[in-house]
Write a protein that holds these residues in place. Sequence first.
Motif, PDB file in Angstrom:
ATOM      1  N   ARG A 121      47.562  45.079  38.326  1.00  0.00           N
ATOM      2  CA  ARG A 121      48.340  46.295  38.602  1.00  0.00           C
ATOM      3  C   ARG A 121      47.953  46.897  39.948  1.00  0.00           C
ATOM      4  N   GLY A 122      47.061  46.219  40.687  1.00  0.00           N
ATOM      5  CA  GLY A 122      46.747  46.628  42.047  1.00  0.00           C
ATOM      6  C   GLY A 122      45.608  47.606  42.199  1.00  0.00           C
ATOM      7  N   ALA A 123      44.852  47.874  41.119  1.00  0.00           N
ATOM      8  CA  ALA A 123      43.741  48.822  41.209  1.00  0.00           C
ATOM      9  C   ALA A 123      42.478  48.170  41.767  1.00  0.00           C
ATOM     10  N   VAL A 124      42.335  46.870  41.597  1.00  0.00           N
ATOM     11  CA  VAL A 124      41.229  46.098  42.172  1.00  0.00           C
ATOM     12  C   VAL A 124      41.851  45.085  43.122  1.00  0.00           C
ATOM     13  N   THR A 125      41.441  45.118  44.392  1.00  0.00           N
ATOM     14  CA  THR A 125      42.165  44.345  45.410  1.00  0.00           C
ATOM     15  C   THR A 125      41.315  43.324  46.159  1.00  0.00           C
ATOM     16  N   HIS A 126      39.976  43.384  46.032  1.00  0.00           N
ATOM     17  CA  HIS A 126      39.119  42.481  46.797  1.00  0.00           C
ATOM     18  C   HIS A 126      38.158  41.727  45.876  1.00  0.00           C
ATOM     19  N   TRP A 127      37.820  40.520  46.306  1.00  0.00           N
ATOM     20  CA  TRP A 127      36.940  39.687  45.493  1.00  0.00           C
ATOM     21  C   TRP A 127      35.542  40.285  45.348  1.00  0.00           C
ATOM     22  N   ASP A 128      35.097  41.076  46.320  1.00  0.00           N
ATOM     23  CA  ASP A 128      33.757  41.660  46.217  1.00  0.00           C
ATOM     24  C   ASP A 128      33.790  43.086  45.667  1.00  0.00           C
ATOM     25  N   ASP A 129      34.845  43.414  44.928  1.00  0.00           N
ATOM     26  CA  ASP A 129      34.888  44.717  44.266  1.00  0.00           C
ATOM     27  C   ASP A 129      33.661  44.844  43.355  1.00  0.00           C
ATOM     28  N   PRO A 130      33.030  46.011  43.322  1.00  0.00           N
ATOM     29  CA  PRO A 130      31.815  46.188  42.513  1.00  0.00           C
ATOM     30  C   PRO A 130      31.968  45.768  41.052  1.00  0.00           C
ATOM     31  N   GLU A 131      33.149  45.958  40.481  1.00  0.00           N
ATOM     32  CA  GLU A 131      33.341  45.570  39.079  1.00  0.00           C
ATOM     33  C   GLU A 131      33.273  44.060  38.894  1.00  0.00           C
ATOM     34  N   ILE A 132      33.765  43.311  39.881  1.00  0.00           N
ATOM     35  CA  ILE A 132      33.703  41.849  39.793  1.00  0.00           C
ATOM     36  C   ILE A 132      32.289  41.366  40.090  1.00  0.00           C
ATOM     37  N   VAL A 133      31.675  41.946  41.121  1.00  0.00           N
ATOM     38  CA  VAL A 133      30.328  41.533  41.526  1.00  0.00           C
ATOM     39  C   VAL A 133      29.318  41.796  40.417  1.00  0.00           C
ATOM     40  N   SER A 134      29.453  42.920  39.720  1.00  0.00           N
ATOM     41  CA  SER A 134      28.453  43.314  38.725  1.00  0.00           C
ATOM     42  C   SER A 134      28.339  42.331  37.568  1.00  0.00           C
ATOM     43  N   ILE A 135      29.425  41.626  37.247  1.00  0.00           N
ATOM     44  CA  ILE A 135      29.365  40.673  36.128  1.00  0.00           C
ATOM     45  C   ILE A 135      29.278  39.223  36.614  1.00  0.00           C
ATOM     46  N   ASN A 136      29.183  39.057  37.953  1.00  0.00           N
ATOM     47  CA  ASN A 136      29.040  37.713  38.520  1.00  0.00           C
ATOM     48  C   ASN A 136      27.890  37.662  39.528  1.00  0.00           C
ATOM     49  N   PRO A 137      26.681  38.069  39.125  1.00  0.00           N
ATOM     50  CA  PRO A 137      25.555  38.068  40.071  1.00  0.00           C
ATOM     51  C   PRO A 137      25.184  36.663  40.544  1.00  0.00           C
ATOM     52  N   HIS A 138      25.643  35.652  39.829  1.00  0.00           N
ATOM     53  CA  HIS A 138      25.335  34.263  40.176  1.00  0.00           C
ATOM     54  C   HIS A 138      26.254  33.716  41.266  1.00  0.00           C
ATOM     55  N   LEU A 139      27.285  34.480  41.652  1.00  0.00           N
ATOM     56  CA  LEU A 139      28.243  34.015  42.656  1.00  0.00           C
ATOM     57  C   LEU A 139      28.136  34.834  43.936  1.00  0.00           C
ATOM     58  N   ALA A 140      28.324  34.161  45.078  1.00  0.00           N
ATOM     59  CA  ALA A 140      28.402  34.854  46.369  1.00  0.00           C
ATOM     60  C   ALA A 140      29.876  35.121  46.646  1.00  0.00           C
ATOM     61  N   LEU A 141      30.363  36.254  46.185  1.00  0.00           N
ATOM     62  CA  LEU A 141      31.790  36.556  46.288  1.00  0.00           C
ATOM     63  C   LEU A 141      32.140  37.083  47.678  1.00  0.00           C
ATOM     64  N   PRO A 142      33.246  36.608  48.254  1.00  0.00           N
ATOM     65  CA  PRO A 142      33.626  37.013  49.611  1.00  0.00           C
ATOM     66  C   PRO A 142      34.248  38.407  49.638  1.00  0.00           C
ATOM     67  N   SER A 143      34.320  38.984  50.823  1.00  0.00           N
ATOM     68  CA  SER A 143      34.944  40.305  50.978  1.00  0.00           C
ATOM     69  C   SER A 143      36.449  40.193  51.185  1.00  0.00           C
ATOM     70  N   ALA A 144      37.003  39.019  50.953  1.00  0.00           N
ATOM     71  CA  ALA A 144      38.430  38.769  51.193  1.00  0.00           C
ATOM     72  C   ALA A 144      39.307  39.485  50.170  1.00  0.00           C
ATOM     73  N   ARG A 145      40.530  39.773  50.590  1.00  0.00           N
ATOM     74  CA  ARG A 145      41.512  40.378  49.700  1.00  0.00           C
ATOM     75  C   ARG A 145      41.997  39.345  48.686  1.00  0.00           C
ATOM     76  N   ILE A 146      42.218  39.771  47.464  1.00  0.00           N
ATOM     77  CA  ILE A 146      42.761  38.893  46.426  1.00  0.00           C
ATOM     78  C   ILE A 146      44.250  38.675  46.702  1.00  0.00           C
ATOM     79  N   VAL A 147      44.641  37.415  46.842  1.00  0.00           N
ATOM     80  CA  VAL A 147      46.045  37.076  47.089  1.00  0.00           C
ATOM     81  C   VAL A 147      46.697  36.784  45.738  1.00  0.00           C
ATOM     82  N   LEU A 148      47.474  37.735  45.248  1.00  0.00           N
ATOM     83  CA  LEU A 148      48.069  37.592  43.923  1.00  0.00           C
ATOM     84  C   LEU A 148      49.347  36.762  43.968  1.00  0.00           C
ATOM     85  N   CYS A 149      49.500  35.883  42.981  1.00  0.00           N
ATOM     86  CA  CYS A 149      50.727  35.099  42.846  1.00  0.00           C
ATOM     87  C   CYS A 149      51.241  35.236  41.418  1.00  0.00           C
TER      88      CYS A 149
END
Length: 227
Positions: A121-149
């Motif tokens: 719904r567009g409330a989270v727009t980037h791969w390194d959003d804190p909500e995504i990072v907090s549950i994926n500490p094992h991943l080096a998530l980029p600061s790139a924008r999420i390209v939705l399809c």
Amino acid sequence: MKLRAGGASFPAAMYRDITFAYSFLHPTTGGVDISYHSVGSSAGKRWIVDGSRRCDGARPCVTLDWAASDSLLTESDYAAYPDLRMFPTMAGAVVPIFNLPGFREGEDLLLTPALVSKVFRGAVTHWDDPEIVSINPHLALPSARIVLCVRADGSGTTEIFKKALSAFEPEFAERVGASSNAKWGPTNVTRRRLNSGVASFVAHTPFALGYSVLAEARNAGLPFATL
């Protein structure tokens, strides 16, 4: 005898496999010739109820004998077309598919159900959003924008996915809803026809996120998120 069917892309692979196997038991010569046209759930329902003939590119025009749809017929559909009947034929899964450069086989991208709703719904727009990072500490998530399809056509797969997201988060239900249409919250989404179109876009687009049936994701070699 020739039987012509069409509709949802969700079960297309299964129907084609079944009809291919059936052809060995009952050869076309003196037997039954069955074909399935993957055009999307909404198109399949329109095709069967209006009885119209359809010309599909270089193929001859055909009239459907039966249609497939992941989205259910409504009470108004049954009232308008009382001879319609709907029967379950298979069960499957719709999964969030993604393309993250550097993502290695064996790793898991974790997303909560509510978080997936926020992304679509567009409330989270980037791969390194804190909500995504907090549950994926094992991943080096980029600061790139999420390209939705998302799907461009009326789609039962979309309806299944939207119904789930609406159940996960009330705000998604209010802002986007659970219909099979191509309406979404974000305006900067890419739209593709059929599940294969979404899967192909995600496979060829870094930082993309979409949704598709599990079989299509596996066929395309795409990873899918763990909820």
